[in-house]
Scaffold this active site. Sequence first.
Site, PDB file in Angstrom:
ATOM      1  N   LYS A 109      32.707 -32.879   7.267  1.00 32.19           N
ATOM      2  CA  LYS A 109      32.087 -33.761   6.276  1.00 32.19           C
ATOM      3  C   LYS A 109      32.735 -35.141   6.320  1.00 32.19           C
ATOM      4  O   LYS A 109      33.942 -35.267   6.519  1.00 32.19           O
ATOM      5  CB  LYS A 109      32.233 -33.132   4.884  1.00 32.19           C
TER       6      LYS A 109
ATOM      7  N   SER B 146      26.974 -31.978  -2.399  1.00 35.62           N
ATOM      8  CA  SER B 146      26.954 -33.166  -1.576  1.00 35.62           C
ATOM      9  C   SER B 146      27.200 -32.886  -0.091  1.00 35.62           C
ATOM     10  O   SER B 146      27.100 -33.784   0.741  1.00 35.62           O
ATOM     11  CB  SER B 146      28.021 -34.143  -2.074  1.00 35.62           C
TER      12      SER B 146
ATOM     13  N   SER C  73      29.514 -28.555  -4.500  1.00 40.59           N
ATOM     14  CA  SER C  73      29.027 -29.287  -3.333  1.00 40.59           C
ATOM     15  C   SER C  73      29.101 -28.529  -2.014  1.00 40.59           C
ATOM     16  O   SER C  73      28.569 -28.989  -1.012  1.00 40.59           O
ATOM     17  CB  SER C  73      29.776 -30.616  -3.190  1.00 40.59           C
TER      18      SER C  73
END
Length: 433
Positions: A39, A114, A138
Site C-alpha cells: 500500500k 482505504s 481499511s
Amino acid sequence: MSSGTILFEPDDRYNAFLTVCNHAPYGNGKLSGIAVAVKDNISTRGIETTCASKILKGYVPPYDARVVELLKSSGAAIVGKTNMDEFGMGTTTENSAFGPTLNPCDTGRVPGGSSGGSAAAIASGMVQMALGTDTGGSIRCPAAFCGIVGLKPSYGRVSRYGLIAYANSLEQIGPMGKTVSDVSTLMEVIAGYDRHDSTSHDKPYTHTPRADIRGLKIGIPQEYFGAGVDPAVAAVVRSAIAKLEELGAASVPCSIPSMEYALAAYYVTCTCEASSNLARFDGVRYGPAADTKKSWHDAYQEVRAAAFGTEVRRRIMLGTFALSSGYYGKYYAKAQVARENVRKDFERIFSEVDVIAGPTMPTVAFRLGEKSDPLSMYLADILTVPANLAGIPSISVPCGRAGGMPVGLQIMGRQFEDERVIDVAYAYEQAVS
C-alpha cells in the site's frame, strides 16, 4: 528460485497500482519469488510513496518501513505500490488523487477502502499477497467487498515504523491474501518487536492454521445484525455461523452496548490525530513548494488547499475544531471515555466466549459514486471500527454472496490472540472450499 529478477506487467484495468516496480529483486526465504504489493502509505526506499495525495507526489523515501525490510529479507518480490484513499481516509478508494480503483468483481462498484488497491490487485490475480493498513476497517472492508481475506492484527503486533501516520493510536499494518494460509504466511514474516516503534510488542507470529474448532464459543452480538445491516448480508453471515456450529463450535448471543457510541468515538479520535499528524505537510519539507514571498500563514494555507483532497481537508478541520480551546473536553475527552467503554465491553464478552463473529460490512460493495455524502460513508464503518478502538485482532474471510457480490464474515478475538481468529477463519474456509 534463489536469485534473479521478476518482470511484473500488471493488467491494471482496475487502477490498483500507483507505481509498478518492473524488476524487483528476490532471493531465498519464506516468500521467495512471490509477488507482493505494498500500500502506498508504507515507506519504500527509492520508490515513490504518495499516500495517493498530490501533496506527496514525487516523494521518494530514503528508508524502508520495517515491514518492507522484512519482506525483502524473506525473498518477496515487491512489485508495486497500490492505490488507496488519500492518507487512508475513506471506505471506497474513490478519494485517491490519482483516480478510483475499480472492483474486479464488478467494475461498476468500489473495491472498498482505504486499502482498495491492494484488495483489487489480489482479487484480479495480479498478486497473491499484499500489505494494507487498517485504521477503522481499511483492510477488512476491501477484503469483504472484493472477496479476499484480510487481517487487522492486534495493535502493536506489527511494527508501524515507516507507516505514514494518519491516526497513530488506531492504525495497524496487516496482511491481505487469496486465502487464510496466505495471510498467515505473510503475518509470520511481518509480525514481531521493532525497537524503532514504541507501540511495538514482542509478539512474534509462528503459527500454522488449524481447522479444529470443536468446543469453541463464538459470541454473536445483536448489534451486528441490527439496523443498517442489509438483511441479505445478514442471512449469508448467519449461514456461515451455522457452518461453524456444524464444525463443533457453539454460538452464544451477546451484546455490545457501547456500539451506540463507537462510530462517533472513532471519528472524533481519528480526525484529531489526523489534524496533528498532517500538520507537517506545509510546502516546505514535503509537497509542492510554497511561495516564500508570501507570509507563512498564506503560503501554508495555499499549498494545503491546493494539494489536499476534499475528504482530507474535511477531517483535518473536524479534528482541529475538536481539539480547539473550549471543545477538547466536549469532544476528544468524551470520545476517549467512549473508547474505553468499547474496550471494556469486549473484555467482558471475551470472559465468556473465545471469539466474536458477525458481518464485516453492513452491505455489499457500493456502486461508484453512490456514497456522495460523508455521513453515509462514515456509517458504513460501524461494524469495523470497534476492533480498532479496542486494539483487538479481526479478520474478514469470504462467506458467500448477496446480490452477486462477495460478503465477508468478520471474526474478532482477544488482544494478541491473532492465531485463534486465523484458525476460525481457516476452519470455515476449509469447510466450504
